[in-house]
Design an enzyme around this catalytic site. Structure first.
Site, PDB file in Angstrom:
ATOM      1  N   GLU A 173       0.832  -1.205   0.000  1.00  0.00           N
ATOM      2  CA  GLU A 173       0.000   0.000   0.000  1.00  0.00           C
ATOM      3  C   GLU A 173       0.867   1.257   0.000  1.00  0.00           C
ATOM      4  O   GLU A 173       0.514   2.265  -0.600  1.00  0.00           O
ATOM      5  CB  GLU A 173      -0.959   0.006   1.200  1.00  0.00           C
ATOM      6  CG  GLU A 173      -1.955  -1.148   1.209  1.00  0.00           C
ATOM      7  CD  GLU A 173      -2.712  -1.328  -0.106  1.00  0.00           C
ATOM      8  OE1 GLU A 173      -2.908  -0.337  -0.839  1.00  0.00           O
ATOM      9  OE2 GLU A 173      -3.093  -2.473  -0.417  1.00  0.00           O
ATOM     10  N   HIS A 198       3.510   6.338  -5.351  1.00  0.00           N
ATOM     11  CA  HIS A 198       3.124   6.687  -6.718  1.00  0.00           C
ATOM     12  C   HIS A 198       2.265   7.958  -6.699  1.00  0.00           C
ATOM     13  O   HIS A 198       2.397   8.845  -7.541  1.00  0.00           O
ATOM     14  CB  HIS A 198       2.336   5.515  -7.319  1.00  0.00           C
ATOM     15  CG  HIS A 198       2.339   5.466  -8.817  1.00  0.00           C
ATOM     16  ND1 HIS A 198       1.585   4.551  -9.512  1.00  0.00           N
ATOM     17  CD2 HIS A 198       2.976   6.197  -9.753  1.00  0.00           C
ATOM     18  CE1 HIS A 198       1.785   4.730 -10.805  1.00  0.00           C
ATOM     19  NE2 HIS A 198       2.616   5.717 -10.972  1.00  0.00           N
TER      20      HIS A 198
HETATM   21 ZN    ZN Z   1      -2.552  -2.766  -4.827  1.00  0.00          ZN
END
Ligand code: ZN
Length: 675
Positions: free
Chosen positions: A466, A472
């Protein structure tokens, strides 16, 4: 005026948000946005980015910023009033997005703007390109009566999929099993017992209360010596929200069919042969044949190994434990026994080495080394629950992003783990930069008594996963909201950074940072680490075929579904006959709680996990070649992948990082399936 959802603060004021605020705020924002968009359209003869896209982005971001805490709280501190308010807004929001997607004037204006590519930078061009694609996917080119039908379908789907996941949640919450005879608890680890004791006390009951929350279910099927107890939990879990579940009012059978019928109609309305084709219009994969070919190729390379692994388990259960017929509810239990016999290492013996504070600190140090960031906790902030924490992500003392962490399982919190966006990085009309903010949500076993929460290695891996999504979202350098962070990233590429980060949970150099015994502070002993690494690929082929089964079921279901003809159970059984190796009982209704595809965004897209795993394994293999903390590889991954968000095609970004197109070798090698 006092509505906290209309204030647009830098961070949401969760504590001040009441269910009664939700609908009025959304109504007001939708009204304001509609008026503003009408004005924009009447003034769009010669559009440019600043007169068209920037104001539109601003309006939609204000809406997203108000909705984000509502949707988040609905998931993590659910209650009847909030759920009602949330549900009341869903059709309104869906209506708004549909209108926007069918706004002819906007469509024309974006078309005109795409003709002025020379005035736009790369990310801006990608935004225009995606927007025009999405316009077409939202039926803009359809005649009016079909557009009307399109809107109805979207609205119904939004309601039905929400009901699907509510049924799963309610069926999960409604079931529990109180055990008062201690003899039935043999085999269960102390932590699971303490958790069950706490759960019973919370409901003023004597004994041990087991529920279908994942940690409770998982502990029983993995450890309970009492076969009948394992069977009871397995059966309850695998029949949740089905025709065989505890209460017919949560049965998802009809919803599954209705959702598929509506999706099929939607796809055909837009000119696709089926929903699978429609799904691929926005993905990295190019055709249904390519996806099915990819999955079947992996199944072909893996199944024989999986069969062999399952046979070993059967033999072991028969020879060592006298079990004649290995049932589905025996598989996790004997697998754990065999794994211990072979490697003398269990998830439970590892827990003391992974106390939450140490794991978090280690995770932050790993991310720090790789991506040149420092993470510090913020203690004073407005939270939705006492468990929630907030962190700043800095580079050289400069704030880049923030994230919330809500790590533990509790009542009225949706199961599983996920990252969601709270704020997106973007350039505001004032010229200021809005920094990204993420939510990281997990369902780990909470702390018991005074000791810190102790994580299994699986849970540590989930946290890294996660956090990869979070990076990202948070490290992006893009300033256009539509392609900033995870926005605009194709579904089948979006798992690249998350699965990529998991690799560090298996590297000795990184484990030295993330492990430390909660009593002695000792890092994971070398002997235990060696066993753990040896155990890493235990049953990895069985796990792989299970993932392939789910992927093929999802994809073939959405490709082959014919209303009134397709029998979902039959289709699932057929896929299982071709791919799986573990025989399942007739009562297994896994599909009835398969929220990823019936309530989440993974419809005809569950294959994305495997697809992205190929990308992530191959990306990581560069670190295997250059060093797992290689500053050069880390910087390249940051610049070529994390910072770029959805501003370029995922294949281009991958090639820029790796120097070539992806190969499956690294994935099979990491899983120990091929040399
Ligand atoms: Zn994922």
């Amino acid at each position: 005026m006092s509505n906290p959802l209309l204030q647009q603060p830098e961070l949401p004021t969760f504590g001040a948000i009441k269910p009664a605020d939700v609908e009025p705020a959304i109504d007001e924002l939708l009204r304001r946005n509609r008026a503003a968009i009408t004005a924009l359209c009447s003034d769009s003869d010669n559009p440019d980015w600043g007169s068209l896209v920037a104001p539109l982005e601003q309006l939609n971001d204000e809406l997203a910023s108000a909705w984000s805490p509502v949707s988040h709280m609905n998931s993590v501190v659910n209650n009847d009033e909030l759920r009602q308010a949330y549900n009341a807004c869903l059709p309104k929001l869906s209506q708004y997005w549909t209108e926007l997607g069918q706004n002819q004037q906007l469509f024309r204006a974006f078309g005109q703007l795409s003709g002025k590519a020379e005035t736009l930078d790369g990310p801006q061009r990608k935004v225009i390109e995606n927007t025009l694609r999405d316009f077409r996917l939202s039926g803009i080119a359809l005649p009016p009566e079909r557009q009307q039908r399109y809107a109805e379908l979207q609205q119904q789907l939004s309601l039905l999929t929400t009901r699907f996941s509510e049924n799963v949640l309610d069926a999960t919450n409604a079931w529990s099993l109180l055990i008062t005879d201690e003899a039935r608890l043999a085999g269960l680890p102390a932590m699971a017992l303490a958790g069950a004791r706490q759960a019973a006390e919370a409901r003023q009951q004597q004994g041990w209360l087991f529920t279908l929350d994942f940690p409770s279910y998982f502990a029983v099927v993995t450890h309970a010596d009492d076969r009948a107890l394992r069977h009871a939990l397995y059966r309850a879990y695998m029949t949740r929200a089905s025709d065989l579940g505890a209460d017919a009012k949560w049965d998802n059978s009809q919803l599954i069919n209705d959702i598929l019928v509506l999706r099929h109609e939607l796809a055909q309305l837009l000119g696709f042969a089926n929903y699978a084709e429609y799904s691929l219009a926005t993905k990295m994969a190019e055709s249904p044949e390519q996806v099915v070919g990819f999955l079947e190729d992996l199944a072909g390379r893996t199944r024989a190994v999986a069969q062999q692994e399952f046979q070993e388990l059967r033999d072991y259960a028969r020879e060592q434990h006298g079990l004649d017929e290995l049932q589905a509810w025996d598989v996790p239990y004997y697998s754990e026994k065999l794994k211990q016999a072979r490697y003398e290492v269990s998830q439970e013996t590892l827990r003391p080495y992974f106390p939450m504070p140490r794991v978090l600190d280690g995770l932050f140090r790993v991310a720090g080394k790789l991506f040149d960031i420092e993470i510090e906790e913020v203690t004073e902030f407005d939270r939705w629950h006492a468990d929630a924490r907030l962190f700043n992500v800095n580079r050289n003392g400069e704030l880049l992003a923030r994230f919330y962490l809500d790590p533990y399982a509790r009542d009225n919190k949706r199961g599983g783990a996920w990252m969601d966006t709270c704020r997106i990085r973007r350039r505001l009309p004032s010229g200021e930069l809005q920094l990204p903010v993420a939510y990281l949500v997990c369902n780990f076993t909470p702390a018991v008594g005074k000791d810190p929460a102790l994580l299994t290695h699986d849970e540590v891996t989930t946290l890294f996963h996660e956090f990869g999504h979070g990076l990202h979202h948070m490290l992006t350098q893009i300033e256009c909201a539509e392609v900033s962070g995870i926005n605009g990233v194709a579904w089948d590429a979006v798992e690249l950074p998350s699965q990529f980060m998991e690799n560090w949970c298996w590297e000795p150099e990184a484990l030295a940072l993330i492990s430390g015994h909660y009593q002695t502070g000792d890092v994971l002993p070398a002997a235990l680490l060696e066993k753990m690494l040896a155990a890493k690929n235990f049953q990895s082929a069985m796990f792989m075929v299970r993932q392939l089964e789910l992927s093929l079921f999802d994809f073939c279901l959405h490709r082959d579904f014919e209303p009134g003809v397709t029998n979902v159970q039959q289709l699932l059984d057929d896929v299982r006959a071709r791919v799986s190796v573990v025989p399942l009982p007739d009562f297994n209704r896994f599909q009835h709680s398969f929220s990823h595809i019936f309530a989440g965004g993974y419809a005809a897209g569950y294959y994305s996990y495997k697809w992205a795993e190929v990308l992530s394994a191959d990306a990581f293999s560069r670190f295997e070649e250059e060093g797992i903390f290689s500053p050069r590889a880390g910087a390249d991954f940051r610049h070529q992948i994390l910072e770029m968000g959805g501003s370029r095609e995922p294949m281009e970004l991958f090639v820029a990082f790796r120097g070539r197109e992806p190969r499956v070798d690294a994935l099979l090698r990491h899983a120990g399936i091929a040399a």
